[in-house]
Design a protein around this motif. Structure first.
Motif, short mmCIF file in Angstrom:
data_model
loop_
_atom_site.label_atom_id
_atom_site.label_comp_id
_atom_site.label_asym_id
_atom_site.label_seq_id
_atom_site.Cartn_x
_atom_site.Cartn_y
_atom_site.Cartn_z
N THR A 158 -21.14 12.28 4.60
CA THR A 158 -20.87 13.21 5.69
C THR A 158 -20.22 12.47 6.85
O THR A 158 -20.75 11.46 7.31
CB THR A 158 -22.19 13.86 6.14
OG1 THR A 158 -22.80 14.48 5.01
CG2 THR A 158 -21.94 14.90 7.21
N TYR A 159 -19.08 12.96 7.29
CA TYR A 159 -18.30 12.39 8.40
C TYR A 159 -17.92 10.92 8.17
O TYR A 159 -17.73 10.16 9.11
CB TYR A 159 -19.03 12.55 9.74
CG TYR A 159 -19.30 13.99 10.09
CD1 TYR A 159 -18.25 14.86 10.39
CD2 TYR A 159 -20.59 14.49 10.10
CE1 TYR A 159 -18.49 16.19 10.69
CE2 TYR A 159 -20.84 15.82 10.41
CZ TYR A 159 -19.79 16.67 10.70
OH TYR A 159 -20.02 17.99 11.00
N GLY A 169 -15.35 15.64 6.41
CA GLY A 169 -16.03 16.68 7.16
C GLY A 169 -17.52 16.72 6.89
O GLY A 169 -18.10 15.81 6.29
N ASP A 170 -18.16 17.81 7.32
CA ASP A 170 -19.61 17.95 7.17
C ASP A 170 -20.04 18.18 5.73
O ASP A 170 -21.22 18.08 5.42
CB ASP A 170 -20.14 19.06 8.07
CG ASP A 170 -19.53 20.42 7.76
OD1 ASP A 170 -18.66 20.53 6.88
OD2 ASP A 170 -19.92 21.38 8.45
N GLN A 171 -19.08 18.43 4.83
CA GLN A 171 -19.40 18.57 3.41
C GLN A 171 -19.44 17.22 2.70
O GLN A 171 -19.80 17.15 1.54
CB GLN A 171 -18.38 19.49 2.72
CG GLN A 171 -18.35 20.89 3.27
CD GLN A 171 -19.68 21.61 3.07
OE1 GLN A 171 -20.24 21.59 1.99
NE2 GLN A 171 -20.19 22.22 4.13
#
Length: 91
Positions: free
Chosen positions: A78-79, A53-55
């Motif tokens: 990220t991603y 995810g974005d984290q």
């Protein structure tokens, strides 16, 4: 056939398993570690894909056919994405 995803945090996991539609199953926000044993449709190679995810973070997928690991891949950032797939034995 067993799919396994290790790491920390949550990821989106899509994997191929026997289903009426023949489409991939998607697990959103899966907590790690994650493991699933399934039957794969005839004529299809087992595949598991992960998306961080974005984290960000780091995660790895692994594919085991009849208890033997056949592929492993790592994803980070990220991603970040990774895919594991392999042919089924012909016996």
């Amino acid at each position: 056939m067993t799919y396994e995803v290790t790491g920390k945090g949550t990821v989106e996991i899509s994997y191929l398993a026997r289903s009426e539609s023949g489409s991939a199953t998607v697990v959103k926000d899966a907590a790690l570690p994650w493991k699933k044993t399934v039957q794969v449709p005839l004529g299809k190679d087992p595949t598991v894909a992960i998306v961080l995810g974005d984290q960000g973070g780091q995660a790895a997928c692994a594919l085991a056919v009849r208890g033997v690991h056949v592929q492993r891949a790592t994803s980070s950032g990220t991603y970040g994405r990774a895919t594991c797939s392999g042919p089924l034995p012909r016996f």
